[in-house]
Design a protein around this motif. Structure first.
Motif, PDB file in Angstrom:
ATOM      1  N   ILE A 249      -8.052  15.016 -25.194  1.00  0.00           N
ATOM      2  CA  ILE A 249      -7.752  13.906 -26.099  1.00  0.00           C
ATOM      3  C   ILE A 249      -6.248  13.636 -26.056  1.00  0.00           C
ATOM      4  N   PRO A 250      -5.846  12.416 -26.412  1.00  0.00           N
ATOM      5  CA  PRO A 250      -4.425  12.185 -26.622  1.00  0.00           C
ATOM      6  C   PRO A 250      -4.078  12.640 -28.042  1.00  0.00           C
ATOM      7  N   LEU A 251      -3.123  13.497 -28.144  1.00  0.00           N
ATOM      8  CA  LEU A 251      -2.724  13.979 -29.474  1.00  0.00           C
ATOM      9  C   LEU A 251      -1.506  13.181 -29.921  1.00  0.00           C
ATOM     10  N   THR A 266      -1.917  -0.748 -23.679  1.00  0.00           N
ATOM     11  CA  THR A 266      -2.517  -0.071 -22.526  1.00  0.00           C
ATOM     12  C   THR A 266      -3.945   0.374 -22.799  1.00  0.00           C
ATOM     13  N   CYS A 267      -4.214   0.776 -24.005  1.00  0.00           N
ATOM     14  CA  CYS A 267      -5.531   1.344 -24.324  1.00  0.00           C
ATOM     15  C   CYS A 267      -6.624   0.281 -24.139  1.00  0.00           C
ATOM     16  N   PRO A 268      -7.640   0.592 -23.344  1.00  0.00           N
ATOM     17  CA  PRO A 268      -8.702  -0.398 -23.135  1.00  0.00           C
ATOM     18  C   PRO A 268      -9.678  -0.481 -24.292  1.00  0.00           C
ATOM     19  N   ASP A 269      -9.569   0.387 -25.268  1.00  0.00           N
ATOM     20  CA  ASP A 269     -10.641   0.472 -26.259  1.00  0.00           C
ATOM     21  C   ASP A 269     -10.191   0.385 -27.712  1.00  0.00           C
ATOM     22  N   MET A 270      -9.071  -0.195 -27.970  1.00  0.00           N
ATOM     23  CA  MET A 270      -8.637  -0.487 -29.343  1.00  0.00           C
ATOM     24  C   MET A 270      -8.674   0.747 -30.237  1.00  0.00           C
ATOM     25  N   VAL A 271      -8.155   1.825 -29.730  1.00  0.00           N
ATOM     26  CA  VAL A 271      -8.173   3.081 -30.487  1.00  0.00           C
ATOM     27  C   VAL A 271      -7.033   3.126 -31.507  1.00  0.00           C
ATOM     28  N   PHE A 272      -5.925   2.464 -31.177  1.00  0.00           N
ATOM     29  CA  PHE A 272      -4.740   2.597 -32.031  1.00  0.00           C
ATOM     30  C   PHE A 272      -4.827   1.696 -33.255  1.00  0.00           C
ATOM     31  N   GLN A 273      -4.443   2.237 -34.370  1.00  0.00           N
ATOM     32  CA  GLN A 273      -4.604   1.547 -35.641  1.00  0.00           C
ATOM     33  C   GLN A 273      -3.243   1.075 -36.164  1.00  0.00           C
ATOM     34  N   HIS A 294     -13.543   5.714 -30.789  1.00  0.00           N
ATOM     35  CA  HIS A 294     -13.526   4.758 -29.691  1.00  0.00           C
ATOM     36  C   HIS A 294     -12.788   5.268 -28.464  1.00  0.00           C
ATOM     37  N   CYS A 295     -12.250   6.452 -28.529  1.00  0.00           N
ATOM     38  CA  CYS A 295     -11.393   6.948 -27.434  1.00  0.00           C
ATOM     39  C   CYS A 295     -12.230   7.618 -26.357  1.00  0.00           C
ATOM     40  N   LYS A 296     -12.047   7.173 -25.092  1.00  0.00           N
ATOM     41  CA  LYS A 296     -12.829   7.770 -24.020  1.00  0.00           C
ATOM     42  C   LYS A 296     -12.050   8.824 -23.251  1.00  0.00           C
ATOM     43  N   GLY A 297     -10.850   9.119 -23.704  1.00  0.00           N
ATOM     44  CA  GLY A 297     -10.102  10.226 -23.104  1.00  0.00           C
ATOM     45  C   GLY A 297      -9.497   9.928 -21.748  1.00  0.00           C
ATOM     46  N   CYS A 298      -9.214   8.644 -21.458  1.00  0.00           N
ATOM     47  CA  CYS A 298      -8.658   8.317 -20.132  1.00  0.00           C
ATOM     48  C   CYS A 298      -7.194   8.737 -20.027  1.00  0.00           C
ATOM     49  N   LEU A 299      -6.529   8.912 -21.155  1.00  0.00           N
ATOM     50  CA  LEU A 299      -5.143   9.378 -21.234  1.00  0.00           C
ATOM     51  C   LEU A 299      -4.120   8.403 -20.628  1.00  0.00           C
ATOM     52  N   ARG A 300      -4.513   7.139 -20.504  1.00  0.00           N
ATOM     53  CA  ARG A 300      -3.524   6.149 -20.046  1.00  0.00           C
ATOM     54  C   ARG A 300      -2.382   6.034 -21.055  1.00  0.00           C
ATOM     55  N   CYS A 301      -2.738   6.158 -22.326  1.00  0.00           N
ATOM     56  CA  CYS A 301      -1.720   6.025 -23.373  1.00  0.00           C
ATOM     57  C   CYS A 301      -0.673   7.131 -23.251  1.00  0.00           C
ATOM     58  N   VAL A 302      -1.125   8.318 -22.857  1.00  0.00           N
ATOM     59  CA  VAL A 302      -0.189   9.436 -22.696  1.00  0.00           C
ATOM     60  C   VAL A 302       0.798   9.112 -21.577  1.00  0.00           C
TER      61      VAL A 302
HETATM   62  S1  SF4 Z   1      -7.040   8.172 -24.021  1.00  0.00           S
HETATM   63 FE1  SF4 Z   1      -7.563   6.127 -23.221  1.00  0.00          FE
HETATM   64  S2  SF4 Z   1      -9.110   5.390 -24.657  1.00  0.00           S
HETATM   65 FE2  SF4 Z   1      -8.097   7.122 -25.660  1.00  0.00          FE
HETATM   66  S3  SF4 Z   1      -6.462   6.226 -26.868  1.00  0.00           S
HETATM   67 FE3  SF4 Z   1      -5.565   6.749 -24.889  1.00  0.00          FE
HETATM   68  S4  SF4 Z   1      -5.735   4.895 -23.647  1.00  0.00           S
HETATM   69 FE4  SF4 Z   1      -7.132   4.646 -25.402  1.00  0.00          FE
END
Ligand code: SF4
Ligand code: SF4
Length: 362
Positions: A249-251, A266-273, A294-302
């Protein structure tokens, strides 16, 4: 030399079904099992996969058929009642009908940290023999891929596929492109083979079989949105992407966040509030945290966060992580957050406000 199979169905096939999600390598694993049969076990073989959008996290199935070398394979339909059923991701249990077609002689391999007894208690298997393997842990420790660990586990559960053949296959497949990764993946295959634990499923363990989550939706003729809906996980209706995560997960380390918004773009899934707030007395949008539903764990945000406010972490280390982390100092009192919405699925304000249905935002 022609090989024989210890068990086949009435059509003469030994059948394997892999249940997975995009990104875990089930498609490749299925192809490799096909090659294993045809090139290493002197059998005739076919394999193919079934998936929707090629999206990380969406459900994937792979089907494999083996039979005698001199017998043609004329069946091209999905495997309904497999001899070996391998479930790549525990999050699929109860969400999709992955146990469909299981018969008393089916060997079910489940990727889970649970022991077979614990898994039986939790999921209430009704038939077959259950094998458990913590493929994620092994893959992380040996730096191999999860699908290689599960290949080793499939060989062990089959009781007739020699481990040496699987290792040769692994060497030939990975070695073509990534010779540096052969040793670690061979270790994964070996551990998948050696650490597989087994339990025979009894009638008593069928107690407590979890209802499929789809039963929690009561869409019908009078309330279904026009155009139909996809109520499976990962769809725009449920938008539950939590089973897509592969252990990471992104912490969010809020004190390091400068509210630049790069993660949100960057997040494709509107996880950030993000919410209206203020910084130094001026109105500003404030990163209030993540909705992990909603987070799929792609870690693009990291990867994009410029300050290290988002870091890669193991999900199992944060069992009590909040679904949403409001910053009470910065956010106005009017923040409305419900951990679960009216139907028990909707968790974020963004979902509630934007009515994301039917593949779009209305
Ligand atoms: S890991 Fe992917 S889906 Fe989860 S918050 Fe980061 S960018 Fe969004
Ligand atoms: S990218 Fe990092 S610093 Fe920028 S808003 Fe997101 S978490 Fe904060």
């Amino acid at each position: 030399m022609q090989n024989t199979l210890p068990v086949t169905n009435e059509n003469g096939y030994f059948e394997i079904r892999l249940e997975s999600i995009g990104g875990m390598g089930a498609n490749l694993c299925g192809k490799m099992l096909g090659e294993l049969g045809a090139l290493y076990l002197s059998l005739n073989a076919s394999s193919f996969s079934s998936y929707g959008s090629e999206k990380r996290g969406s459900p994937v199935k792979a089907f494999v058929r083996w039979c005698r070398e001199d017998m043609p394979i004329r069946v091209n339909s999905p495997v309904v009642s497999p001899h070996i059923l391998c479930i790549f991701h525990e999050g699929l249990m109860g969400r999709l009908p992955v146990l469909d077609g299981v018969k008393p002689d089916t060997k079910i391999i489940l990727n889970t940290p649970l022991s077979p007894d614990e898994a039986m208690q939790k999921y209430g298997f009704a038939k077959g023999t259950l094998y458990c393997i913590d493929a994620l842990k092994i893959a992380m420790e040996s730096h191999s891929r999860i699908n290689m660990v599960l290949l080793g586990a499939i060989a062990k559960a089959s009781e007739f596929v020699p481990l040496d053949c699987v290792k040769s296959l692994c060497r030939d497949t990975i070695g073509k492109k990534y010779p540096d990764l052969i040793a670690s993946n061979l270790e994964g295959v070996q551990k998948g083979h050696d650490l597989l634990s087994r339990a025979v499923i009894s009638a008593a363990s069928a107690q407590g079989t979890p209802a499929l989550h789809k039963d929690r939706f009561t869409w019908g003729w009078d309330n279904a949105p026009q155009g139909g809906i996809n109520h499976r996980f990962g769809s725009t209706v449920s938008n539950d992407l939590s089973p897509s995560r592969e252990g990471y997960i992104p912490l969010f380390l809020q004190e390091k966040c400068i509210n630049c918004g790069l993660c949100d773009s960057t997040c494709p899934d509107m996880v950030f509030q993000f919410r209206e707030g203020n910084i130094d007395g001026k109105p500003a949008m404030i990163n209030g945290g993540l909705d992990y539903f909603h987070c799929k764990g792609c870690l693009r945000c990291v990867a994009v966060c410029p300050t290290g406010a988002l870091v890669k972490a193991l999900e199992k280390d944060y069992p009590d992580k909040p679904w949403f982390v409001p910053n009470k100092d910065l956010l106005p009192d009017s923040i409305r957050y419900e951990k679960t919405g009216p139907n028990g699925w909707i968790t974020s304000d963004s979902y509630l406000d934007e009515k994301r249905v039917d593949g779009g935002i209305t």
